[in-house]
Design a protein around this motif. Structure first.
Motif, PDB file in Angstrom:
ATOM      1  N   GLY A   1       0.834  -1.077   0.100  1.00  0.00           N
ATOM      2  CA  GLY A   1       0.065   0.064   0.109  1.00  0.00           C
ATOM      3  C   GLY A   1       0.772   1.312  -0.109  1.00  0.00           C
TER       4      GLY A   1
ATOM      5  N   LEU B   1     -11.642   5.751  -6.689  1.00  0.00           N
ATOM      6  CA  LEU B   1     -12.544   5.931  -5.327  1.00  0.00           C
ATOM      7  C   LEU B   1     -13.065   4.396  -5.202  1.00  0.00           C
ATOM      8  CD1 LEU B   1     -13.360   7.395  -2.996  1.00  0.00           C
ATOM      9  CD2 LEU B   1     -15.224   8.149  -4.044  1.00  0.00           C
TER      10      LEU B   1
ATOM     11  N   GLY C   1      -9.327   5.603  -1.048  1.00  0.00           N
ATOM     12  CA  GLY C   1      -8.654   5.897  -2.279  1.00  0.00           C
ATOM     13  C   GLY C   1      -7.888   4.516  -2.807  1.00  0.00           C
TER      14      GLY C   1
ATOM     15  N   GLY D   1      -8.045  16.859   2.170  1.00  0.00           N
ATOM     16  CA  GLY D   1      -6.826  17.253   2.421  1.00  0.00           C
ATOM     17  C   GLY D   1      -6.827  17.919   3.983  1.00  0.00           C
TER      18      GLY D   1
ATOM     19  N   ARG E   1      -1.614  -6.534  -6.390  1.00  0.00           N
ATOM     20  CA  ARG E   1      -2.340  -6.508  -5.187  1.00  0.00           C
ATOM     21  C   ARG E   1      -1.810  -7.855  -4.318  1.00  0.00           C
ATOM     22  NH1 ARG E   1      -8.558  -6.735  -5.650  1.00  0.00           N
ATOM     23  NH2 ARG E   1      -7.974  -8.277  -7.277  1.00  0.00           N
TER      24      ARG E   1
ATOM     25  N   ALA F   1       0.561  -1.547   5.220  1.00  0.00           N
ATOM     26  CA  ALA F   1      -0.188  -0.323   4.894  1.00  0.00           C
ATOM     27  C   ALA F   1      -1.118  -0.150   4.049  1.00  0.00           C
ATOM     28  CB  ALA F   1       0.986   0.533   4.473  1.00  0.00           C
TER      29      ALA F   1
ATOM     30  N   GLY G   1      -4.263   0.123   4.606  1.00  0.00           N
ATOM     31  CA  GLY G   1      -5.512   1.084   4.840  1.00  0.00           C
ATOM     32  C   GLY G   1      -5.952   0.046   6.149  1.00  0.00           C
ATOM     33  N   SER G   2      -6.629   0.409   6.860  1.00  0.00           N
ATOM     34  CA  SER G   2      -7.493  -0.001   8.019  1.00  0.00           C
ATOM     35  C   SER G   2      -8.168  -1.303   7.205  1.00  0.00           C
ATOM     36  CB  SER G   2      -8.656   1.030   8.724  1.00  0.00           C
ATOM     37  OG  SER G   2      -9.620   0.152   9.315  1.00  0.00           O
TER      38      SER G   2
ATOM     39  N   TYR H   1     -15.921   7.681   5.511  1.00  0.00           N
ATOM     40  CA  TYR H   1     -14.475   8.237   4.611  1.00  0.00           C
ATOM     41  C   TYR H   1     -13.532   7.746   5.686  1.00  0.00           C
ATOM     42  CZ  TYR H   1     -17.076  11.527   1.534  1.00  0.00           C
ATOM     43  OH  TYR H   1     -18.074  11.870   0.673  1.00  0.00           O
TER      44      TYR H   1
HETATM   45  P1  FAE Z   1      -4.754   4.595   2.631  1.00  0.00           P
HETATM   46  O1  FAE Z   1      -4.388   6.109   2.560  1.00  0.00           O
HETATM   47  O2  FAE Z   1      -6.126   4.141   2.666  1.00  0.00           O
HETATM   48  O3  FAE Z   1      -3.785   3.521   1.928  1.00  0.00           O
HETATM   49  C1  FAE Z   1      -3.855   2.072   1.510  1.00  0.00           C
HETATM   50  C2  FAE Z   1      -3.561   1.798   0.198  1.00  0.00           C
HETATM   51  O4  FAE Z   1      -3.181   0.267   0.260  1.00  0.00           O
HETATM   52  C3  FAE Z   1      -4.531   2.087  -0.825  1.00  0.00           C
HETATM   53  O5  FAE Z   1      -3.754   2.917  -2.039  1.00  0.00           O
HETATM   54  C4  FAE Z   1      -4.977   0.865  -1.509  1.00  0.00           C
HETATM   55  O6  FAE Z   1      -5.311   0.890  -2.807  1.00  0.00           O
HETATM   56  C5  FAE Z   1      -3.587   0.133  -0.921  1.00  0.00           C
HETATM   57  N1  FAE Z   1      -4.077  -1.641  -0.854  1.00  0.00           N
HETATM   58  C6  FAE Z   1      -5.025  -1.991  -0.026  1.00  0.00           C
HETATM   59  N2  FAE Z   1      -5.042  -3.263  -0.145  1.00  0.00           N
HETATM   60  C7  FAE Z   1      -3.841  -3.686  -1.005  1.00  0.00           C
HETATM   61  C8  FAE Z   1      -3.408  -4.857  -1.280  1.00  0.00           C
HETATM   62  N3  FAE Z   1      -3.976  -6.222  -0.976  1.00  0.00           N
HETATM   63  N4  FAE Z   1      -2.335  -5.064  -2.072  1.00  0.00           N
HETATM   64  C9  FAE Z   1      -1.771  -3.743  -2.505  1.00  0.00           C
HETATM   65  N5  FAE Z   1      -2.325  -2.467  -2.175  1.00  0.00           N
HETATM   66  C10 FAE Z   1      -3.573  -2.653  -1.424  1.00  0.00           C
HETATM   67  O7  FAE Z   1      -4.346   4.026   4.136  1.00  0.00           O
HETATM   68  N6  FAE Z   1      -8.722  12.382   6.258  1.00  0.00           N
HETATM   69  C11 FAE Z   1      -8.217  13.358   6.771  1.00  0.00           C
HETATM   70  O8  FAE Z   1      -7.334  13.472   7.564  1.00  0.00           O
HETATM   71  N7  FAE Z   1      -8.896  14.678   6.048  1.00  0.00           N
HETATM   72  C12 FAE Z   1      -9.581  14.673   5.252  1.00  0.00           C
HETATM   73  O9  FAE Z   1      -9.979  15.806   4.827  1.00  0.00           O
HETATM   74  C13 FAE Z   1     -10.167  13.434   4.568  1.00  0.00           C
HETATM   75  N8  FAE Z   1     -11.041  13.459   3.868  1.00  0.00           N
HETATM   76  C14 FAE Z   1     -11.185  12.240   3.152  1.00  0.00           C
HETATM   77  C15 FAE Z   1     -12.271  12.218   2.069  1.00  0.00           C
HETATM   78  C16 FAE Z   1     -12.496  10.804   1.415  1.00  0.00           C
HETATM   79  C17 FAE Z   1     -13.606  10.983   0.114  1.00  0.00           C
HETATM   80  C18 FAE Z   1     -12.099   9.870   1.742  1.00  0.00           C
HETATM   81  C19 FAE Z   1     -12.403   8.364   1.227  1.00  0.00           C
HETATM   82  C20 FAE Z   1     -11.242   9.721   2.861  1.00  0.00           C
HETATM   83  C21 FAE Z   1     -10.825  10.760   3.477  1.00  0.00           C
HETATM   84  N9  FAE Z   1      -9.905  10.977   4.557  1.00  0.00           N
HETATM   85  C22 FAE Z   1      -9.673  12.146   5.196  1.00  0.00           C
HETATM   86  C23 FAE Z   1      -9.498   9.779   5.248  1.00  0.00           C
HETATM   87  C24 FAE Z   1      -7.975   9.540   4.886  1.00  0.00           C
HETATM   88  O10 FAE Z   1      -7.706   9.499   3.377  1.00  0.00           O
HETATM   89  C25 FAE Z   1      -7.733   8.302   5.414  1.00  0.00           C
HETATM   90  O11 FAE Z   1      -7.737   8.001   6.917  1.00  0.00           O
HETATM   91  C26 FAE Z   1      -6.199   7.685   5.018  1.00  0.00           C
HETATM   92  O12 FAE Z   1      -6.002   7.955   3.492  1.00  0.00           O
HETATM   93  C27 FAE Z   1      -5.767   6.453   5.726  1.00  0.00           C
HETATM   94  O13 FAE Z   1      -4.480   6.398   5.433  1.00  0.00           O
HETATM   95  P2  FAE Z   1      -3.805   4.818   5.455  1.00  0.00           P
HETATM   96  O14 FAE Z   1      -2.111   4.932   5.290  1.00  0.00           O
HETATM   97  O15 FAE Z   1      -4.211   3.942   6.478  1.00  0.00           O
END
Ligand code: FAE
Length: 550
Positions: free
Chosen positions: A65, A143, A156, A168, A296, A335, A337-338, A490
């Motif tokens: 990730g 998304l 994402g 952001g 993946r 990494a 994501g949750s 989100y």
């Molecule tokens: P994350 O950023 O989700 O990254 C995980 C990555 O792992 C992703 O790119 C996946 O595609 C990839 N992945 C998953 N499974 C696999 C696999 N089996 N093999 C390979 N790759 C994989 O994780 N948070 C804020 O603080 N402020 C905001 O304004 C905000 N707005 C948001 C708006 C939207 C529409 C969304 C969806 C979320 C928002 N968030 C916001 C939440 C924030 O983006 C989220 O908490 C973080 O991105 C989580 O970070 P992680 O590193 O946990």
């Protein structure tokens, strides 16, 4: 009115001027070049070296990730001299589509918008009784609206993870709230070192309050502020990673528009500092980080000769597997994501691939108490036809009512006379991921009814505002007759919680060399938007891991 972070009594010291003056030469240079090259920057500066994973290869560190946790791990390990291979199931998002843009627009979603769906699943599903969703070609879009039992979890997909699609909003929680959420972490260290480090690296800044007061694209937020303050609630400016100088130029019409044109959810073509422009760009600059997009991870298991065997599927843009690869890694960082990390670990434990994982895997999952609603304003309170898609303020009623509400945009391009809010609440309910042996699927137990505490907490704000303004809730945004957006989140958090499924620095119990470094570490709630906390915790943990394990 104050213009500091809503819960920012830590010492990140973010102010607009302070940010620009105090970021030091590295960030200063990045911020400058980001502004200068903004129109085509993602295409011109791919964040990381491309290099497809070769079956049979051995890598010292494999990171699953490329979101916040994964990017922090990659940068710090690479700077410490360790080669890192990042595996990302989504696309690289570095190539413009036929329209010349990398990302599609919020109001005209095409195949780029959703992860492997044939119909959009917009958070706001209707407007004035008209359904908004439409058919799209199935594609590895940006998304993911993942249906997990009683909840749709938005995430994402692509190099940069959630940073590609999120608003952001970069919020440091109040120190007392952090200490209650993660009591085994030294809060003093977090607020002295790791939160400031995360804020600096992410490029967090604040809207200029004077510009805010006159900008047409923030009329909706000024209406939100006026209504909050008339009802006796504090309205606070919220920091963001959007480039505020670029935003001002967008509003002035001197640069291509992104946030001011309503871009969010399916990517911002300009202005937003996603991880591609920050951590991942710096990771690439080390020359030691390789990223395999559209790959993946499906399995991780101890390798006969030590380390771990990692199974990886290469995907095409229709989601089909085009190659199944196997590599070995000395260390693996989860990494994904949750949800991604929890699903992998729950399956690997249940199927015996990682038998040493403990019974805390899959537990303590929450949705940060997310709930949405809209209010119908009077005709003398228009919110504006043009609305900047990046929110910049919120209503703080956490201590009295358990809710912090972002004043959110409704970037429809028409006057809606609506105020729209995403509330983060102190919802006590927690879900759990389990493995269904009959179907081979990992399932989440969550019920829509568990959002009722969140609704009650959000009502402590909006019932009072409605009473004061003589207004009512909108009931046309989430389907006909529905006031509350209680079907989604989100902000998924938890599933492999710090000091429970892992030790106090993210080392998974039972399997030396396996780590969790993303939102899965946090038990269900951060009291504010989560990514600054995910980033700061990752900075803390990786520093300790590099010093002690490598
Ligand atoms: P994350 O950023 O989700 O990254 C995980 C990555 O792992 C992703 O790119 C996946 O595609 C990839 N992945 C998953 N499974 C696999 C696999 N089996 N093999 C390979 N790759 C994989 O994780 N948070 C804020 O603080 N402020 C905001 O304004 C905000 N707005 C948001 C708006 C939207 C529409 C969304 C969806 C979320 C928002 N968030 C916001 C939440 C924030 O983006 C989220 O908490 C973080 O991105 C989580 O970070 P992680 O590193 O946990």
């Amino acid at each position: 009115m104050s213009h500091h972070p809503p819960h920012g009594n830590g010492s990140p010291g973010i102010s607009r001027r302070g940010f620009i003056a105090g970021t030091g030469s590295l960030l200063g240079a990045v911020a400058l070049s980001a502004t200068a090259t903004a129109p085509a920057r993602a295409a011109a500066h791919p964040a990381t070296a491309a290099g497809p994973l070769v079956s049979g290869a051995h890598v010292p560190v494999l990171v699953i990730g490329t979101g916040y946790g994964g990017s922090v791990a990659a940068l710090r390990l690479a700077r410490a001299g360790v080669p890192v291979h990042m595996v990302e199931m989504g696309m690289a998002w570095d190539t413009p589509g036929p329209d010349g843009k990398i990302f599609c627009h919020t109001t005209s979603p095409d195949r780029r918008s959703y992860w492997l769906r044939t119909r959009t699943r917009q958070p706001l599903s209707s407007f004035l009784g008209f359904p908004l969703d439409k058919d799209i070609p199935r594609y590895t879009g940006i998304l993911d609206a993942e249906e997990l039992g009683g909840i749709t979890v938005y995430q994402g997909r692509g190099v940069g993870g959630g940073s590609l699609v999120n608003g952001g909003m970069a919020v440091t929680p109040r120190r007392s709230h952090f200490a209650a959420i993660l009591p085994t972490v030294d809060a003093g260290e977090m607020y002295a070192t790791y939160y400031p480090r995360a804020n600096a690296e992410l490029g967090v800044g604040l809207v200029d309050p004077d510009w805010f007061d006159s900008a047409a694209c923030y009329q909706y937020a000024r209406v939100g502020r006026r209504h909050a303050q008339r009802a006796g609630f504090p309205f606070v400016f919220v920091p963001d990673v959007y480039d505020w100088d670029y935003m001002e130029q967008e509003a002035a019409g001197t640069v291509p528009k992104s946030a001011v044109a309503g871009e969010i959810l399916y990517g911002n073509n300009h202005g937003k500092k996603s991880l591609q422009q920050t951590y991942l760009a710096r990771a690439a600059a080390t020359g030691r980080v390789t990223v395999s997009a559209l790959h993946r991870v499906t399995s991780v298991a101890p390798a006969p000769g030590g380390g771990y065997t990692v199974a990886v599927d290469q995907l095409d843009t229709g989601g089909a597997t085009t190659a199944a690869k196997t590599v070995t890694a000395d260390r693996v960082f989860f990494a994904a994501g949750s949800v991604g990390t929890s699903k992998l670990l729950v399956r690997l434990r249940a199927t015996g691939a990682l038998p040493g994982l403990n019974g805390e895997i899959g537990r303590h999952w929450g949705e940060n108490g997310n709930v949405m609603c809209g209010r119908a304003n009077h005709l003398w309170d228009p919110t504006g036809r043009v609305q900047a898609a990046i929110p910049c303020g919120g209503i703080d009623n956490w201590d009295a009512g358990g809710a912090f509400a972002e004043v959110a945009p409704l970037p429809t391009g028409i006057e809606t006379y609506a105020s729209f809010y995403l509330s983060i609440t102190r919802n006590p309910h927690r879900g759990r991921f389990t493995y269904n042996a009959a179907t081979g699927a990992v399932e989440l137990d969550w019920q829509r009814a568990w959002k009722q505490p969140s609704i009650d907490m959000a009502k402590t704000i909006f019932d009072r505002i409605n009473a004061k303004e003589g207004t009512i809730y909108r009931s046309d945004l989430f389907g006909v007759g529905r006031v509350w957006g209680d079907h989604l989140t989100y902000h998924p958090l938890g599933g492999a919680v710090l000091d429970k499924a892992t030790d106090n620095h993210g080392r998974l119990h039972g399997h030396p060399g396996l780590y969790v470094i993303d939102g899965a570490l946090i038990p269900g709630n951060t009291s504010v938007n989560p990514f600054v906390t995910i980033t700061a915790l990752a900075e803390r943990n990786i520093e300790h891991i590099i010093a002690n394990d490598l």
